[in-house]
Design an enzyme around this catalytic site. Structure first.
Site, PDB file in Angstrom:
ATOM      1  N   PRO A  39      56.713 117.870  29.528  1.00 32.31           N
ATOM      2  CA  PRO A  39      58.245 118.090  29.270  1.00 32.31           C
ATOM      3  C   PRO A  39      58.332 117.521  27.960  1.00 32.31           C
ATOM      4  O   PRO A  39      57.874 116.569  27.242  1.00 32.31           O
ATOM      5  CB  PRO A  39      58.890 116.921  30.228  1.00 32.31           C
ATOM      6  CG  PRO A  39      58.071 116.837  31.361  1.00 32.31           C
ATOM      7  CD  PRO A  39      56.654 117.047  30.851  1.00 32.31           C
ATOM      8  N   CYS A  40      59.281 118.683  27.195  1.00 31.27           N
ATOM      9  CA  CYS A  40      59.393 118.465  25.805  1.00 31.27           C
ATOM     10  C   CYS A  40      60.436 118.081  25.225  1.00 31.27           C
ATOM     11  O   CYS A  40      60.794 117.920  24.027  1.00 31.27           O
ATOM     12  CB  CYS A  40      59.046 119.925  25.093  1.00 31.27           C
ATOM     13  SG  CYS A  40      60.088 121.175  25.591  1.00 31.27           S
ATOM     14  N   GLN A  41      61.467 117.697  26.013  1.00 30.68           N
ATOM     15  CA  GLN A  41      63.091 117.261  25.718  1.00 30.68           C
ATOM     16  C   GLN A  41      62.869 116.105  24.726  1.00 30.68           C
ATOM     17  O   GLN A  41      63.775 116.114  23.834  1.00 30.68           O
ATOM     18  CB  GLN A  41      63.768 116.837  26.997  1.00 30.68           C
ATOM     19  CG  GLN A  41      64.011 117.997  27.814  1.00 30.68           C
ATOM     20  CD  GLN A  41      63.106 118.245  29.005  1.00 30.68           C
ATOM     21  OE1 GLN A  41      61.976 117.715  28.947  1.00 30.68           O
ATOM     22  NE2 GLN A  41      63.446 118.679  30.086  1.00 30.68           N
TER      23      GLN A  41
END
EC number: 2.1.1.37
Length: 248
Positions: free
Chosen positions: A81-83
């Protein structure tokens, strides 16, 4: 002989599709989102899909599902996940539990000992906290690993690639971290496309870039389409609400 990979943070399987085109098969996929897992099962019916939080899934469970032992898998891929690193978000980075999931990816790599691994993330990872996140990841990935009386070590490199440079009608920059324990130096691909003014030029090696593809290039030949329901008219607000709920 077909090469096998372990897919982590698989999403709907987009990264897998690319590697399938390159001659790999997915031995097991790990994903938390139920809808994505249903999509994976539909498109890869012969591939075991482990549905759950990777922090509670041991590498042994993953290897057993793939029917391999440590050292036997060719590749581990994934886009954690890159958030927490995204330029569009709050950029909490490694201070965000989602940012720490990159270390879960490396945990599986270090315990499964694939020949190679490829991790993809947003460009913002490079600059978060003056490069501390990237430095921590590169350091962890490069640490020697002892297994069955032998020592293994990954040669790790990274590079930012833009999808538009390779014929995709979208400017999408992502950092790719690549490692191998085979003692080889990995060469990242050279762009095949570029802006119109560059596309007319020939580089030092006699190679000419193709002009960037546009959305018109990609879809202009498709027949006109009408939204099948009013749902399409509500997508924009729905996306805004989802972004708001994910901490942006």
């Amino acid at each position: 002989m077909e090469k096998k990979l372990i897919s982590l943070f698989s999403g709907a399987g987009g990264m897998d599709i690319g590697f399938h085109a390159a001659g790999f098969s997915t031995a097991v996929a790990v994903e938390q989102d139920p809808s994505c897992c249903n999509t994976l099962r539909l498109n890869m019916p012969d591939t075991p899909v482990i549905e759950g939080d990777i922090t509670s899934i041991t590498t042994q469970v993953i290897l057993e599902a793939a029917k391999v032992n440590p050292l036997e898998i060719d590749l581990v891929i994934g886009g954690p996940p890159c958030q927490s690193f995204s330029l569009a978000g709050k950029r909490m980075g490694m201070d965000d539990p989602r940012g720490m999931l990159v270390l879960e990816f490396l945990r599986v790599v270090r315990e499964a000992l694939p020949k190679c691994f490829v991790m993809e993330n947003v460009k913002g990872m490079i600059n978060w906290s003056k490069g501390k996140a990237l430095e921590a990841i590169m350091t962890e990935a490069s640490q020697p690993i002892k297994y069955a009386g032998k020592e293994y070590k990954y040669a790790v490199s990274y590079h930012v690639l833009n999808a538009a440079d390779f014929g995709v009608p979208q400017f999408r920059e992502r950092v790719f971290i690549v490692g191998n324990r085979l003692g080889k130096t990995f060469q990242f691909p050279e762009p095949t496309h570029g802006p119109s003014n560059q596309a007319r030029q020939i580089d030092l090696f006699g190679k000419q870039l193709k002009p960037y593809k546009t959305v018109q290039d990609a879809i202009s030949t498709l027949p006109p389409a009408t939204p099948p329901s009013a749902m399409a008219l509500r997508v924009s607000q729905t996306i805004k609400d989802r972004i708001k709920n994910h901490g942006y």
